[in-house]
Design a protein around this motif. Structure first.
Motif, PDB file in Angstrom:
ATOM      1  N   LEU A  50       0.811   0.654   9.181  1.00  0.00           N
ATOM      2  CA  LEU A  50       0.448   1.913   8.382  1.00  0.00           C
ATOM      3  C   LEU A  50       0.178   3.834   8.557  1.00  0.00           C
ATOM      4  O   LEU A  50      -0.617   3.740   9.547  1.00  0.00           O
ATOM      5  CB  LEU A  50      -1.345   1.401   7.646  1.00  0.00           C
ATOM      6  CG  LEU A  50      -2.249   1.643   6.727  1.00  0.00           C
ATOM      7  CD1 LEU A  50      -1.212   1.731   5.349  1.00  0.00           C
ATOM      8  CD2 LEU A  50      -3.366   1.318   6.525  1.00  0.00           C
ATOM      9  N   LEU A  51       0.481   4.208   7.706  1.00  0.00           N
ATOM     10  CA  LEU A  51       0.806   5.376   7.834  1.00  0.00           C
ATOM     11  C   LEU A  51      -0.125   6.144   6.507  1.00  0.00           C
ATOM     12  O   LEU A  51       0.256   5.679   4.874  1.00  0.00           O
ATOM     13  CB  LEU A  51       1.855   5.918   6.885  1.00  0.00           C
ATOM     14  CG  LEU A  51       2.919   5.775   8.757  1.00  0.00           C
ATOM     15  CD1 LEU A  51       4.785   6.302   8.187  1.00  0.00           C
ATOM     16  CD2 LEU A  51       2.384   6.176   9.922  1.00  0.00           C
ATOM     17  N   THR A  52      -1.526   6.771   6.969  1.00  0.00           N
ATOM     18  CA  THR A  52      -1.887   6.601   5.601  1.00  0.00           C
ATOM     19  C   THR A  52      -2.509   8.939   5.808  1.00  0.00           C
ATOM     20  O   THR A  52      -1.946   9.340   6.252  1.00  0.00           O
ATOM     21  CB  THR A  52      -3.496   7.014   6.115  1.00  0.00           C
ATOM     22  OG1 THR A  52      -3.566   5.902   6.298  1.00  0.00           O
ATOM     23  CG2 THR A  52      -4.628   7.207   5.352  1.00  0.00           C
ATOM     24  N   ALA A  53      -2.397   9.144   4.428  1.00  0.00           N
ATOM     25  CA  ALA A  53      -2.389  10.815   4.182  1.00  0.00           C
ATOM     26  C   ALA A  53      -3.229  11.623   4.334  1.00  0.00           C
ATOM     27  O   ALA A  53      -3.977  11.230   3.413  1.00  0.00           O
ATOM     28  CB  ALA A  53      -1.431  11.237   2.729  1.00  0.00           C
ATOM     29  N   GLU A  54      -3.619  12.230   4.598  1.00  0.00           N
ATOM     30  CA  GLU A  54      -4.559  12.746   5.380  1.00  0.00           C
ATOM     31  C   GLU A  54      -4.477  14.581   5.318  1.00  0.00           C
ATOM     32  O   GLU A  54      -3.488  15.392   5.426  1.00  0.00           O
ATOM     33  CB  GLU A  54      -5.262  12.793   6.686  1.00  0.00           C
ATOM     34  CG  GLU A  54      -5.130  11.722   6.879  1.00  0.00           C
ATOM     35  CD  GLU A  54      -6.816  10.991   6.496  1.00  0.00           C
ATOM     36  OE1 GLU A  54      -7.397  12.164   5.681  1.00  0.00           O
ATOM     37  OE2 GLU A  54      -6.559  10.154   5.986  1.00  0.00           O
ATOM     38  N   GLU A  55      -5.174  15.518   4.206  1.00  0.00           N
ATOM     39  CA  GLU A  55      -4.915  16.563   3.964  1.00  0.00           C
ATOM     40  C   GLU A  55      -5.456  17.862   5.319  1.00  0.00           C
ATOM     41  O   GLU A  55      -6.522  17.280   5.014  1.00  0.00           O
ATOM     42  CB  GLU A  55      -5.040  17.360   2.684  1.00  0.00           C
ATOM     43  CG  GLU A  55      -4.651  18.580   2.341  1.00  0.00           C
ATOM     44  CD  GLU A  55      -5.023  18.555   0.994  1.00  0.00           C
ATOM     45  OE1 GLU A  55      -4.760  19.604   0.196  1.00  0.00           O
ATOM     46  OE2 GLU A  55      -5.489  18.104   0.500  1.00  0.00           O
ATOM     47  N   ASN A  56      -4.454  18.715   5.735  1.00  0.00           N
ATOM     48  CA  ASN A  56      -5.198  19.415   7.191  1.00  0.00           C
ATOM     49  C   ASN A  56      -5.873  20.313   5.988  1.00  0.00           C
ATOM     50  O   ASN A  56      -5.988  21.261   4.753  1.00  0.00           O
ATOM     51  CB  ASN A  56      -3.386  20.318   7.644  1.00  0.00           C
ATOM     52  CG  ASN A  56      -4.905  21.233   8.982  1.00  0.00           C
ATOM     53  OD1 ASN A  56      -5.634  21.539   8.666  1.00  0.00           O
ATOM     54  ND2 ASN A  56      -4.186  20.241   9.888  1.00  0.00           N
TER      55      ASN A  56
ATOM     56  N   GLU B 162      -1.112  21.125   4.737  1.00  0.00           N
ATOM     57  CA  GLU B 162      -0.540  20.215   5.587  1.00  0.00           C
ATOM     58  C   GLU B 162      -0.387  18.701   5.391  1.00  0.00           C
ATOM     59  O   GLU B 162      -2.112  18.800   5.311  1.00  0.00           O
ATOM     60  CB  GLU B 162       0.061  20.408   6.195  1.00  0.00           C
ATOM     61  CG  GLU B 162       0.907  22.014   6.823  1.00  0.00           C
ATOM     62  CD  GLU B 162       1.620  22.141   7.777  1.00  0.00           C
ATOM     63  OE1 GLU B 162       1.544  21.615   8.854  1.00  0.00           O
ATOM     64  OE2 GLU B 162       3.253  23.676   8.376  1.00  0.00           O
ATOM     65  N   THR B 163       0.103  18.427   4.241  1.00  0.00           N
ATOM     66  CA  THR B 163       0.038  16.024   4.639  1.00  0.00           C
ATOM     67  C   THR B 163       0.032  15.528   5.735  1.00  0.00           C
ATOM     68  O   THR B 163       1.971  16.520   6.686  1.00  0.00           O
ATOM     69  CB  THR B 163       0.307  15.708   4.055  1.00  0.00           C
ATOM     70  OG1 THR B 163       0.455  15.916   2.625  1.00  0.00           O
ATOM     71  CG2 THR B 163       0.476  13.787   3.005  1.00  0.00           C
ATOM     72  N   VAL B 164      -0.676  14.998   6.907  1.00  0.00           N
ATOM     73  CA  VAL B 164      -0.710  14.805   8.327  1.00  0.00           C
ATOM     74  C   VAL B 164      -0.515  12.873   8.132  1.00  0.00           C
ATOM     75  O   VAL B 164      -1.695  12.844   6.970  1.00  0.00           O
ATOM     76  CB  VAL B 164      -1.424  14.880   9.111  1.00  0.00           C
ATOM     77  CG1 VAL B 164      -1.243  14.415  10.529  1.00  0.00           C
ATOM     78  CG2 VAL B 164      -1.949  16.696   9.047  1.00  0.00           C
ATOM     79  N   TRP B 165       0.576  12.213   8.366  1.00  0.00           N
ATOM     80  CA  TRP B 165       0.231  11.026   7.924  1.00  0.00           C
ATOM     81  C   TRP B 165      -0.159  10.165  10.412  1.00  0.00           C
ATOM     82  O   TRP B 165       0.174  10.507  10.706  1.00  0.00           O
ATOM     83  CB  TRP B 165       1.504  10.911   7.722  1.00  0.00           C
ATOM     84  CG  TRP B 165       2.131  10.628   6.923  1.00  0.00           C
ATOM     85  CD1 TRP B 165       3.103  12.178   6.206  1.00  0.00           C
ATOM     86  CD2 TRP B 165       2.070  10.426   5.036  1.00  0.00           C
ATOM     87  NE1 TRP B 165       2.945  12.112   5.152  1.00  0.00           N
ATOM     88  CE2 TRP B 165       2.803  11.008   4.379  1.00  0.00           C
ATOM     89  CE3 TRP B 165       1.452   9.139   5.397  1.00  0.00           C
ATOM     90  CZ2 TRP B 165       3.264  10.938   3.165  1.00  0.00           C
ATOM     91  CZ3 TRP B 165       1.839   8.601   3.495  1.00  0.00           C
ATOM     92  CH2 TRP B 165       2.231   9.521   2.813  1.00  0.00           C
ATOM     93  N   GLU B 166      -1.734   9.876   9.602  1.00  0.00           N
ATOM     94  CA  GLU B 166      -2.275   8.954  10.153  1.00  0.00           C
ATOM     95  C   GLU B 166      -1.790   7.705  10.508  1.00  0.00           C
ATOM     96  O   GLU B 166      -1.409   6.974   9.305  1.00  0.00           O
ATOM     97  CB  GLU B 166      -4.080   9.362  10.035  1.00  0.00           C
ATOM     98  CG  GLU B 166      -4.636  10.355  10.326  1.00  0.00           C
ATOM     99  CD  GLU B 166      -4.241  11.152  11.276  1.00  0.00           C
ATOM    100  OE1 GLU B 166      -4.534  10.554  12.801  1.00  0.00           O
ATOM    101  OE2 GLU B 166      -4.930  12.329  11.547  1.00  0.00           O
TER     102      GLU B 166
END
Length: 741
Positions: free
Chosen positions: A204-210, A215-219
């Motif tokens: 599961l990849l969750t979009a997190e905004e820096n 920028e969008t970081v995928w956790e």
């Protein structure tokens, strides 16, 4: 003498000229009317016929392949000018489909080396997940940029990376991934895989905004799938990341992966057709339906159906291909799909229409793979030797006879139904264009209107023509005929905004009116018959309606005044809730009762005028002869007058029926415009004419929706033509039967 003769001859010549002018004028007018009807009929057919045109494909471009590497995926842009291919080595190549540089390599990108598996998202997303022999996955998206240098369209291919250019490590032990499924939405991305040791994994990849760089970081979060089968043949993941389909031979396991802390199996199914084995499966556009292909050529459709308060995957329908299906390619936005076979056959199907649209052999070279354009107007095919582009004529696949006139089992519905729902806010919406509900609504509205209008209109016509005093008739008949000129939009407005709330709040009183009004007439008649003759002779029978009016008004007032008390006694103070909860009868404020009253009020003048003329035109000699032979006035009316006037009375009824069938504004404004099939008088409906008025402004010219609305107009035309033809036939028979009277 000679002058008189000349004058007479000149007058005769003028009369002849006038007669000829009238003759040719009437003939020309009638001919123009017929021509106008034929032109309307022809134009309706001109707009409607394309929806029944057969599907066809035509080769437009073709070029030879430069290598024999196995192709895993194909695609092309919306304008069908640039294509791409993704081969087994992980090489993404773009080629031109334009005539001036056909087959020219425009761009190449090496996604991964040592490629093991490739998975694609739903067609509308067009993103690929590519794995290598070390358990790594790269996410790429073939894209097209359109520009207009010097006012000339230029489509430039490019490769984008929705999750970034870095590889994702799925297998922590760096094992090769044997099967793969990938989907993405704005907030999450999900990847299901099977690694070399047979374990099932869900990443599961969750979009997190820096917050610093925007920028969008995928956790990343990695989970193991429980109770995973030892043999896996295919994985599919829904775009909303709620379900994972795992196929093991002919068995299907459905995992619920919506909550990663509670991943579990929700269903285990046998999905093969009888006497065959599953060869492939795919998700239809919208991901609500699962398409399962078998080695005997049968493709079955499955989706969830609510049964006993539980949603279960259910077999819905199947289709038959020419031979074993090797691949299924869903369309981007419609509920259609393509299939290919090992023998090189291409087939086109549509699920809603439940039909095979086309089957054609397009290659004998083997390794056939196809892709459909986003606009579904082109198909790109590749085999071991060449790449070919076909133009497709398939604009209206969802419109078939069965979809229009038979029950269809739509996605998410508990059973096959007749449904009209032409538009939605969703791109993957399954259009529901059954004409049965709106045709039923037309008949229902006309039925309740005629139920109200025919008894009143004919009774009023009989009394006015046969019993009413001539002095009063000269006022009554023109007044009723003037009512016919009332704009129906005003009647619909009053019915929807004034009458409907009154009927809802005073329903017991309205029902009581059905009893008190006839009863008051009977009581008044009984009292009148028992009055002393000296008193009754002072009042002419022709003016009795004027005496009756105050009695009817008083009965109506008492009924409405007693409404609240009756509602409290019989319906616990709330008639609507009592009907709904106790009797199970749905109640809408704007319903068939309102339409019946309002449209009946509009139809009454038509029926009254024609029927009254027919009755009044019965020769007085027939009436006087019957009375002279000892018949009473009622006997004369029922045995002579009505029979003689029956052709005209029947014509009046059918003219009223035609008016009711074609009525638009009253039905549009006085009902809820819900296309349901129920004879309940307290529920609304949607008619053909109202449906056209509501939806034509929002329909796209040339679309399936647009043409089906014209088909609805054609059906309405046939309705009125049918009723008028039957009316003329019956009228002629009645005239022949009673012409000897």
């Amino acid at each position: 003498m000679e002058r008189d003769l000349a004058t007479t001859l000149q007058a005769n010549k003028k009369r002849v000229v006038k007669d000829k002018l009238v003759k040719y004028g009437v003939t020309g007018g009638g001919t123009l009317v017929l021509v106008a009807l034929l032109l309307i009929f022809g134009y309706l057919l001109y707009v409607v016929l394309p929806i029944f045109a057969p599907v066809s494909i035509e080769q437009t471009q073709s070029f030879q392949r430069q290598d024999s590497t196995k192709i895993y995926a194909l695609g092309l842009d919306e304008q069908n000018e640039v294509s791409y291919q993704l081969d087994e080595q992980g090489l993404l190549s773009f080629y031109s489909l334009r005539k001036n540089d056909l087959g020219e390599n425009l761009l190449q990108y090496q996604a991964l080396t040592n490629t093991q598996h490739i998975a694609k998202t739903m067609a509308s997303t067009g993103i690929y997940a590519i794995s290598n022999d070390r358990g790594e996955v790269k996410i790429v998206k073939p894209s097209f940029v359109t520009s207009y240098p010097k006012d000339k369209r230029l489509i430039t291919p490019e490769v984008s990376f929705p999750l970034g250019e870095d590889n994702f490590i799925v297998s922590e032990d760096k094992q090769a991934l044997t099967h793969l499924a990938f989907e993405i939405n704005p907030e999450y991305a999900g990847l299901a895989a099977v690694q070399g040791n047979g374990e099932g994994l869900f990443l599961l990849l969750t979009a997190e905004e820096n917050m610093m760089t925007d920028e969008t970081v995928w956790e990343q979060s990695l989970f193991k799938l429980p109770s995973f089968p030892q043999q896996v043949d295919q994985l599919l993941l829904t775009p909303n990341l709620s379900k994972l389909f795992v196929r093991s031979g002919n068995d299907l396991l459905v995992y619920d992966v919506s909550e990663t802390n509670n991943i579990h199996i929700t269903a285990a199914l046998k999905i093969n057709a009888k006497g065959s084995n599953v060869s492939h499966m795919a998700l239809l556009t919208g991901a609500s339906s699962l398409l399962v292909a078998n080695d005997n050529g049968v493709i079955s459709q499955w989706f969830e159906v609510l049964s006993d308060n539980k949603r279960e995957f259910t077999f819905i329908r199947d289709f038959k291909s020419s031979s074993a299906v090797t691949s299924i390619v869903p369309e981007f936005f419609r509920k259609g799909f393509l299939t290919t076979t090992a023998s090189g056959d291409l087939s086109i199907f549509h699920t809603t229409g439940e039909t095979e649209l086309l089957t054609e052999s397009i290659t004998e070279a083997g390794n056939l793979i196809v892709a459909i354009s986003p606009r579904a107007n082109a198909i790109l095919s590749a085999d071991s030797k060449s790449i070919t582009l076909y133009h497709v004529e398939n604009e209206h696949p969802e419109i078939t006879w069965s979809a229009l006139w038979q029950e269809v089992w739509y996605e998410g519905y508990p059973e096959p139904q007749y449904v009209w729902q032409s538009t939605s806010a969703s791109d993957d919406f399954e259009a529901k264009m059954s004409l049965v509900p709106i045709s039923f609504g037309t008949i229902k509205a006309a039925f309740y209107a005629m139920l109200f209008a025919v008894p009143i209109g004919i009774s009023a016509a009989i009394y006015t023509a046969y019993f009413m005093a001539p002095s009063i008739r000269t006022y009554i008949k023109p007044t009723v005929e003037i009512m016919e000129a009332l704009p129906t939009v005003i009647l619909g407005f009053l019915a929807g905004l004034w009458l409907a709330p009154i009927v809802e709040s005073q329903l017991p009183g309205i029902i009581l009116l059905l009893i008190t009004l006839p009863a008051s007439v009977l009581v008044a008649a009984l009292i009148w018959s028992n009055l002393p003759k000296s008193l009754s002779d002072k009042i002419s029978e022709g003016v009795l309606p004027l005496v009756l009016l105050p009695i009817l008004v008083a009965a109506g007032y008492l009924s409405m005044s007693f409404s609240d008390t009756l509602e409290l006694w019989l319906f616990n103070g709330d008639t609507r809730m009592y009907l709904t909860n106790e009797l199970g009868i749905n109640f809408d404020q704007r319903n068939s009762l309102i339409v019946g009253i309002a449209m009946g009020f509009a139809v009454i003048p038509t029926i009254f005028s024609i029927a009254e003329d027919a009755i009044f035109s019965v020769p007085k000699s027939l009436t006087m002869g019957s009375l002279a032979l000892g018949a009473t006035r009622w006997q004369t009316l029922s045995k002579v007058v009505i029979l003689t006037a029956s052709p005209g009375i029947f014509s009046a009824v059918m003219m009223g029926m035609g008016r009711a069938v074609g009525e638009t504004m009253i039905v549009l404004m006085a009902t809820g415009n819900t296309p349901i099939m129920d004879w309940n008088i307290f529920e609304g409906m949607r008619s053909l004419s109202a449906n056209i008025a509501v939806e034509m402004p929002e329909s796209e010219v040339g679309s399936s929706h647009y043409r089906v609305l014209f088909l609805a107009a054609f059906v309405l035309f046939i309705f009125t033509f049918f009723f008028n033809t039957i009316a003329e036939f019956v009228r002629q028979r009645l005239r022949e039967k009673y012409s000897s009277l």
